[in-house]
Design a protein around this motif. Sequence first.
Motif, PDB file in Angstrom:
ATOM      1  N   GLY A  90      34.026  34.635  19.358  1.00 48.05           N
ATOM      2  CA  GLY A  90      32.838  34.539  18.508  1.00 48.05           C
ATOM      3  C   GLY A  90      32.606  33.099  18.036  1.00 48.05           C
ATOM      4  N   PHE A  91      33.688  32.394  17.726  1.00 45.74           N
ATOM      5  CA  PHE A  91      33.619  30.974  17.350  1.00 45.74           C
ATOM      6  C   PHE A  91      33.101  30.162  18.550  1.00 45.74           C
ATOM      7  N   GLN A  92      33.656  30.450  19.732  1.00 45.49           N
ATOM      8  CA  GLN A  92      33.216  29.740  20.949  1.00 45.49           C
ATOM      9  C   GLN A  92      31.721  29.962  21.196  1.00 45.49           C
ATOM     10  N   ILE A  93      31.270  31.193  20.985  1.00 39.92           N
ATOM     11  CA  ILE A  93      29.847  31.518  21.210  1.00 39.92           C
ATOM     12  C   ILE A  93      28.970  30.760  20.209  1.00 39.92           C
ATOM     13  N   LEU A  94      29.373  30.726  18.945  1.00 36.79           N
ATOM     14  CA  LEU A  94      28.573  30.035  17.921  1.00 36.79           C
ATOM     15  C   LEU A  94      28.488  28.536  18.210  1.00 36.79           C
ATOM     16  N   CYS A  95      29.563  27.958  18.738  1.00 35.51           N
ATOM     17  CA  CYS A  95      29.523  26.527  19.111  1.00 35.51           C
ATOM     18  C   CYS A  95      28.591  26.327  20.306  1.00 35.51           C
ATOM     19  N   GLU A  96      28.718  27.172  21.318  1.00 31.38           N
ATOM     20  CA  GLU A  96      27.845  27.054  22.498  1.00 31.38           C
ATOM     21  C   GLU A  96      26.378  27.219  22.097  1.00 31.38           C
ATOM     22  N   ALA A  97      26.117  28.081  21.117  1.00 30.94           N
ATOM     23  CA  ALA A  97      24.743  28.328  20.681  1.00 30.94           C
ATOM     24  C   ALA A  97      24.223  27.201  19.787  1.00 30.94           C
ATOM     25  N   GLY A  98      25.083  26.261  19.447  1.00 30.93           N
ATOM     26  CA  GLY A  98      24.666  25.164  18.582  1.00 30.93           C
ATOM     27  C   GLY A  98      24.534  25.581  17.123  1.00 30.93           C
ATOM     28  N   MET A  99      25.031  26.773  16.780  1.00 32.62           N
ATOM     29  CA  MET A  99      24.969  27.223  15.383  1.00 32.62           C
ATOM     30  C   MET A  99      26.129  26.637  14.581  1.00 32.62           C
ATOM     31  N   LEU A 100      27.146  26.154  15.289  1.00 28.63           N
ATOM     32  CA  LEU A 100      28.231  25.392  14.675  1.00 28.63           C
ATOM     33  C   LEU A 100      28.437  24.149  15.539  1.00 28.63           C
ATOM     34  N   PRO A 101      28.835  23.032  14.937  1.00 36.32           N
ATOM     35  CA  PRO A 101      29.017  21.805  15.726  1.00 36.32           C
ATOM     36  C   PRO A 101      30.319  21.826  16.536  1.00 36.32           C
ATOM     37  N   GLY A 102      30.373  21.020  17.582  1.00 33.29           N
ATOM     38  CA  GLY A 102      31.608  20.861  18.357  1.00 33.29           C
ATOM     39  C   GLY A 102      31.740  21.865  19.478  1.00 33.29           C
ATOM     40  N   ALA A 103      32.946  21.909  20.065  1.00 33.83           N
ATOM     41  CA  ALA A 103      33.217  22.801  21.198  1.00 33.83           C
ATOM     42  C   ALA A 103      34.695  23.158  21.194  1.00 33.83           C
ATOM     43  N   ILE A 192      35.658  26.325  10.830  1.00 26.90           N
ATOM     44  CA  ILE A 192      34.654  25.482  10.160  1.00 26.90           C
ATOM     45  C   ILE A 192      33.474  26.347   9.721  1.00 26.90           C
ATOM     46  N   CYS A 193      32.607  25.766   8.904  1.00 27.61           N
ATOM     47  CA  CYS A 193      31.353  26.450   8.591  1.00 27.61           C
ATOM     48  C   CYS A 193      30.179  25.517   8.868  1.00 27.61           C
ATOM     49  N   SER A 194      28.989  26.100   8.874  1.00 22.29           N
ATOM     50  CA  SER A 194      27.773  25.328   9.115  1.00 22.29           C
ATOM     51  C   SER A 194      27.443  24.493   7.877  1.00 22.29           C
ATOM     52  N   GLU A 195      26.497  23.580   8.053  1.00 19.88           N
ATOM     53  CA  GLU A 195      26.109  22.734   6.926  1.00 19.88           C
ATOM     54  C   GLU A 195      25.565  23.594   5.777  1.00 19.88           C
ATOM     55  N   ALA A 196      24.826  24.659   6.131  1.00 19.80           N
ATOM     56  CA  ALA A 196      24.287  25.558   5.097  1.00 19.80           C
ATOM     57  C   ALA A 196      25.354  26.506   4.554  1.00 19.80           C
ATOM     58  N   ARG A 197      26.530  26.521   5.180  1.00 19.04           N
ATOM     59  CA  ARG A 197      27.749  27.218   4.744  1.00 19.04           C
ATOM     60  C   ARG A 197      27.741  28.726   4.994  1.00 19.04           C
ATOM     61  N   ASN A 198      26.683  29.287   5.564  1.00 23.28           N
ATOM     62  CA  ASN A 198      26.632  30.747   5.738  1.00 23.28           C
ATOM     63  C   ASN A 198      27.061  31.201   7.121  1.00 23.28           C
ATOM     64  N   VAL A 199      27.365  30.250   8.015  1.00 25.27           N
ATOM     65  CA  VAL A 199      27.875  30.602   9.349  1.00 25.27           C
ATOM     66  C   VAL A 199      29.249  29.966   9.495  1.00 25.27           C
ATOM     67  N   ALA A 200      30.239  30.768   9.888  1.00 25.58           N
ATOM     68  CA  ALA A 200      31.588  30.216  10.051  1.00 25.58           C
ATOM     69  C   ALA A 200      32.196  30.689  11.354  1.00 25.58           C
TER      70      ALA A 200
END
Lengths: 239, 81
Positions: A90-103, A192-200
């Motif tokens: 799920g973390f990998q998917i969120l990074c690939e989707a650009g919803m979290l930074p990095g890879a 990690i979390c997103s800048e808005a803090r609601n996605v981790a």
Amino acid sequence: MSIFRFAVIQFPASNCDQDAVHAIRVLGHSADYVWHKEASLGNVDAVIIPGGFSYGDYLRTGAIARFSPVMQAVRRFAEDGGLVLGICNGFQILCEAGMLPGALIRNRSLQFRCEHVFLKTVTRDSPFTRSIPEGRLLKIPVAHGEGCYYADEPTLKRLASNGQILWKYCDASGQITDSANPNGSLLNIAGICSEARNVAGMMPHPERACESILGSEDGRMVFESMIDTLRLARTGAAA
Amino acid sequence: MKAKIIITPKKAVLDPQGKTVQNALAHLGYTDVTAVHVGKYIEIELASNTDPQRAREALDEACYKFLSNPIIEDYHLEIVP
């Protein structure tokens, strides 16, 4: 007590979906599966993207799942401020989707690592860490081959200065050392979390550590943080 | 007509696979090898009447958006008759 509704996303080859649903129900809340072809999440309070090997990890981990219809709904949910937690795949998917930074890339050792690790909570200022007692280490299992967190230098600086690094791998005494790092993640980053803090996103599996029979209940504190956040939002709205 | 795409890890990104292959090559006696980078190769078949310039533009976008991850990878795209 308010009962909150969690959506657990199911992709072909998700394999921690049942554990996630079970963990939420053990905590006394409601959890339902949402299939990857669904265009809507329905009326839910929070979303969990569980671990596994979505779409066989073809191309790159999470690369294909990010384009599934349900991810458009998850993106809209997050943009509206909804809580989204990605665990492992799920973390990998969120990074690939650009919803979290990095890879997340291949583990430094090239080994699949499956063991309990210790996590230091870097900040309690997030919906995913607020109820973790100050100084309390979490003992939670990891199980992944591609969990080495990578981001370029400016991104890492931004993560650190914004307080977006939620958890780091540490040893049993809380020291952040190279030998406590199971995969070579930069800065020992485990979540990690997103800048808005609601996605981790986090590589360790809190849903596998919610009952004493499993050797640790520390994972509860991650979900309880989310539930406390939802409860505060609800009582705040009612007041 | 075909598109040939080579995807390689960025130089700044840890490449344990490349390093392991390099070590194995050294064990086999290939001691002049100074670095190995393991990537992937994708071949895409296109209809013969495709306009090469338009195919390049479309696939360049696909490489950036989907076939590679620009955070960790570089790509090289070639259109061949």
